[in-house]
Design a protein around this motif. Sequence first.
Motif, mmCIF file in Angstrom:
data_model
loop_
_atom_site.group_PDB
_atom_site.id
_atom_site.type_symbol
_atom_site.label_atom_id
_atom_site.label_comp_id
_atom_site.label_asym_id
_atom_site.label_seq_id
_atom_site.Cartn_x
_atom_site.Cartn_y
_atom_site.Cartn_z
ATOM 1 N N SER A 97 0.830 -1.201 0.000
ATOM 2 C CA SER A 97 0.000 0.000 0.000
ATOM 3 C C SER A 97 0.865 1.252 0.000
ATOM 4 C CB SER A 97 -0.915 0.037 1.232
ATOM 5 O OG SER A 97 -2.007 -0.834 1.096
ATOM 6 N N LEU A 98 0.287 2.316 -0.514
ATOM 7 C CA LEU A 98 0.889 3.639 -0.445
ATOM 8 C C LEU A 98 0.203 4.432 0.651
ATOM 9 C CD1 LEU A 98 1.007 4.369 -4.270
ATOM 10 C CD2 LEU A 98 2.982 3.899 -2.817
ATOM 11 N N SER A 99 0.979 5.187 1.394
ATOM 12 C CA SER A 99 0.435 5.984 2.486
ATOM 13 C C SER A 99 -0.292 7.209 1.949
ATOM 14 C CB SER A 99 1.574 6.416 3.416
ATOM 15 O OG SER A 99 1.194 7.508 4.213
ATOM 16 N N ARG A 100 -1.486 7.460 2.469
ATOM 17 C CA ARG A 100 -2.239 8.650 2.074
ATOM 18 C C ARG A 100 -1.475 9.920 2.440
ATOM 19 N NH1 ARG A 100 -8.571 10.006 3.690
ATOM 20 N NH2 ARG A 100 -8.733 11.925 2.430
ATOM 21 N N GLU A 101 -0.832 9.924 3.601
ATOM 22 C CA GLU A 101 -0.077 11.093 4.035
ATOM 23 C C GLU A 101 1.115 11.354 3.109
ATOM 24 O OE1 GLU A 101 -2.701 9.705 6.982
ATOM 25 O OE2 GLU A 101 -1.065 8.609 6.009
ATOM 26 N N ASP A 102 1.808 10.289 2.701
ATOM 27 C CA ASP A 102 2.944 10.460 1.793
ATOM 28 C C ASP A 102 2.492 11.014 0.452
ATOM 29 O OD1 ASP A 102 4.630 9.462 3.713
ATOM 30 O OD2 ASP A 102 4.809 7.461 2.824
ATOM 31 N N LEU A 103 1.378 10.505 -0.053
ATOM 32 C CA LEU A 103 0.875 10.975 -1.351
ATOM 33 C C LEU A 103 0.459 12.443 -1.272
ATOM 34 C CD1 LEU A 103 -1.251 7.871 -2.425
ATOM 35 C CD2 LEU A 103 0.956 8.590 -3.371
ATOM 36 N N ALA A 104 -0.293 12.799 -0.236
ATOM 37 C CA ALA A 104 -0.750 14.177 -0.094
ATOM 38 C C ALA A 104 0.427 15.135 0.050
ATOM 39 C CB ALA A 104 -1.691 14.294 1.107
ATOM 40 N N ALA A 105 1.465 14.706 0.763
ATOM 41 C CA ALA A 105 2.634 15.565 0.963
ATOM 42 C C ALA A 105 3.382 15.836 -0.333
ATOM 43 C CB ALA A 105 3.577 14.919 1.980
ATOM 44 N N ASN A 106 3.189 14.976 -1.328
ATOM 45 C CA ASN A 106 3.857 15.142 -2.618
ATOM 46 C C ASN A 106 2.916 15.647 -3.710
ATOM 47 O OD1 ASN A 106 6.830 14.012 -2.625
ATOM 48 N ND2 ASN A 106 5.644 12.711 -1.231
ATOM 49 N N GLY A 107 1.789 16.218 -3.294
ATOM 50 C CA GLY A 107 0.919 16.898 -4.246
ATOM 51 C C GLY A 107 -0.061 16.027 -4.997
ATOM 52 N N TYR A 108 -0.259 14.786 -4.565
ATOM 53 C CA TYR A 108 -1.253 13.928 -5.206
ATOM 54 C C TYR A 108 -2.634 14.200 -4.610
ATOM 55 C CZ TYR A 108 2.741 11.319 -7.024
ATOM 56 O OH TYR A 108 3.909 10.959 -7.664
ATOM 57 N N VAL A 109 -3.641 14.174 -5.463
ATOM 58 C CA VAL A 109 -5.024 14.401 -5.026
ATOM 59 C C VAL A 109 -5.704 13.047 -4.855
ATOM 60 C CG1 VAL A 109 -7.234 15.465 -5.595
ATOM 61 C CG2 VAL A 109 -5.091 16.597 -6.249
ATOM 62 N N SER A 141 -10.499 8.676 -4.103
ATOM 63 C CA SER A 141 -11.314 7.724 -3.344
ATOM 64 C C SER A 141 -10.416 6.936 -2.403
ATOM 65 C CB SER A 141 -12.080 6.776 -4.282
ATOM 66 O OG SER A 141 -11.202 6.138 -5.200
ATOM 67 N N TRP A 142 -10.977 6.566 -1.256
ATOM 68 C CA TRP A 142 -10.188 5.838 -0.279
ATOM 69 C C TRP A 142 -11.110 5.101 0.680
ATOM 70 C CZ3 TRP A 142 -9.372 6.598 5.140
ATOM 71 C CH2 TRP A 142 -10.209 7.577 5.707
ATOM 72 N N SER A 143 -10.537 4.163 1.410
ATOM 73 C CA SER A 143 -11.298 3.362 2.369
ATOM 74 C C SER A 143 -10.507 3.237 3.664
ATOM 75 C CB SER A 143 -11.564 1.963 1.797
ATOM 76 O OG SER A 143 -11.970 1.065 2.821
ATOM 77 N N PRO A 144 -11.159 3.369 4.817
ATOM 78 C CA PRO A 144 -10.440 3.186 6.087
ATOM 79 C C PRO A 144 -9.834 1.792 6.213
ATOM 80 C CG PRO A 144 -12.587 4.213 6.453
ATOM 81 C CD PRO A 144 -12.568 3.760 5.015
ATOM 82 N N SER A 145 -10.421 0.806 5.548
ATOM 83 C CA SER A 145 -9.942 -0.573 5.700
ATOM 84 C C SER A 145 -8.796 -0.917 4.765
ATOM 85 C CB SER A 145 -11.092 -1.561 5.478
ATOM 86 O OG SER A 145 -11.677 -1.359 4.200
ATOM 87 N N VAL A 146 -8.727 -0.293 3.577
ATOM 88 C CA VAL A 146 -7.669 -0.643 2.622
ATOM 89 C C VAL A 146 -6.862 0.557 2.162
ATOM 90 C CG1 VAL A 146 -8.895 -2.680 1.807
ATOM 91 C CG2 VAL A 146 -9.231 -0.502 0.622
ATOM 92 N N GLY A 147 -7.147 1.738 2.684
ATOM 93 C CA GLY A 147 -6.366 2.917 2.336
ATOM 94 C C GLY A 147 -6.791 3.560 1.032
ATOM 95 N N VAL A 148 -5.830 4.176 0.363
ATOM 96 C CA VAL A 148 -6.105 4.929 -0.862
ATOM 97 C C VAL A 148 -6.534 3.983 -1.974
ATOM 98 C CG1 VAL A 148 -5.084 6.398 -2.633
ATOM 99 C CG2 VAL A 148 -4.490 6.747 -0.221
ATOM 100 N N ASP A 149 -7.559 4.414 -2.692
ATOM 101 C CA ASP A 149 -8.024 3.641 -3.855
ATOM 102 C C ASP A 149 -7.517 4.283 -5.145
ATOM 103 O OD1 ASP A 149 -9.621 1.852 -5.495
ATOM 104 O OD2 ASP A 149 -11.023 3.522 -5.723
ATOM 105 N N SER A 150 -7.962 5.503 -5.455
ATOM 106 C CA SER A 150 -7.510 6.192 -6.660
ATOM 107 C C SER A 150 -7.023 7.592 -6.315
ATOM 108 C CB SER A 150 -8.637 6.264 -7.702
ATOM 109 O OG SER A 150 -9.737 7.001 -7.211
#
Length: 328
Positions: A176-188, A191-200
């Motif tokens: 999995s990729l971390s939502r925090e890591d993606l957001a910190a690098n400018g990714y929008v 969609s996401w799920s608390p159980s499996v993390g980032v979707d798209s």
Amino acid sequence: MSSPAVVEAVGGATVEIALVNNMPENAAEATVGQFETLLRRAAGQGITYQLTCYALPQSDVARGSASSTHEEIEALYARGADALIVTGAEPRAERLADEPFWADFSRLVLWARTHTLGSLWSCLAAHGAVELLDGVSRRRQDQKISGVFACSATPDDWATQGAPEEILVPHSRYNSLSREDLAANGYVISSWSPSVGVDSFWRREPSLFLFTQGHPEYTANTLASEFRRDALRFLKGTSAAFPKLPDNYFSGAAQEEIALLRSSPEVLDPFSFLERFDRILEQNPPTANWFNDAERLYGNWLRLIVAERNEEPIGTMARKAAFSRCKT
């Protein structure tokens, strides 16, 4: 980052879509069929497209029988494409940089940034692209994420335009990729799920890169086929553990029967197990309850590509010239 607008009026010339297929040889043709079906439904009557399949030099596809239906990647670089889809691959190395296709994959990512209007990176391809672009590393999970999951759709996002608050998406991955890591690098995050993390998620490169950790292209039987494959590996001694059932996928009756089969002495015989497992699926076939959500995502992506091409065309000769400069 502002979200691009998806227009309803499309039309125009044929959209050239390139599919770079990195799947194992025994799944290569089925994977093409999955994307073909989803693109056909997403395009509907409003978009005309041409899909051409390509293979990286070090992929199973390039070395196997499926090579007859896939062109070499150099043909893509010479011809160009409006849009690019890059499939995932079954992981073989702990580090992405150690995968046999990494050098060729890296070249493809950098080419796509300035030579396509939009690119869609699926699962492992998404992990590889963000690691190459920003050094964002995937993280190994305690157990495989497998099943169909409800994901929250981000309001006012082009990728989820027209979606309800929650969408259904199949996932099948170990990392999995971390939502925090993606957001910190400018990714929008779309969609996401608390159980499996980032979707798209997506970002401008300046090409519009769309990434999916899930597999909206999967057909109704794909997760069952993967479970069957993983169970067979365990029974043949090439895997250490019997696979966990995909979440929210099999019917209640199928889950009960598979659990009984798992506890039966016959599970030690691969042939008996597969025969009984296939009979269970015949009596309790899975359904693709995520397909409307998948069709919407791909439809939004296709319409946006058409809209951006109509606003600022990128011709084939321009792609060739730009690529020749990038190679030096």
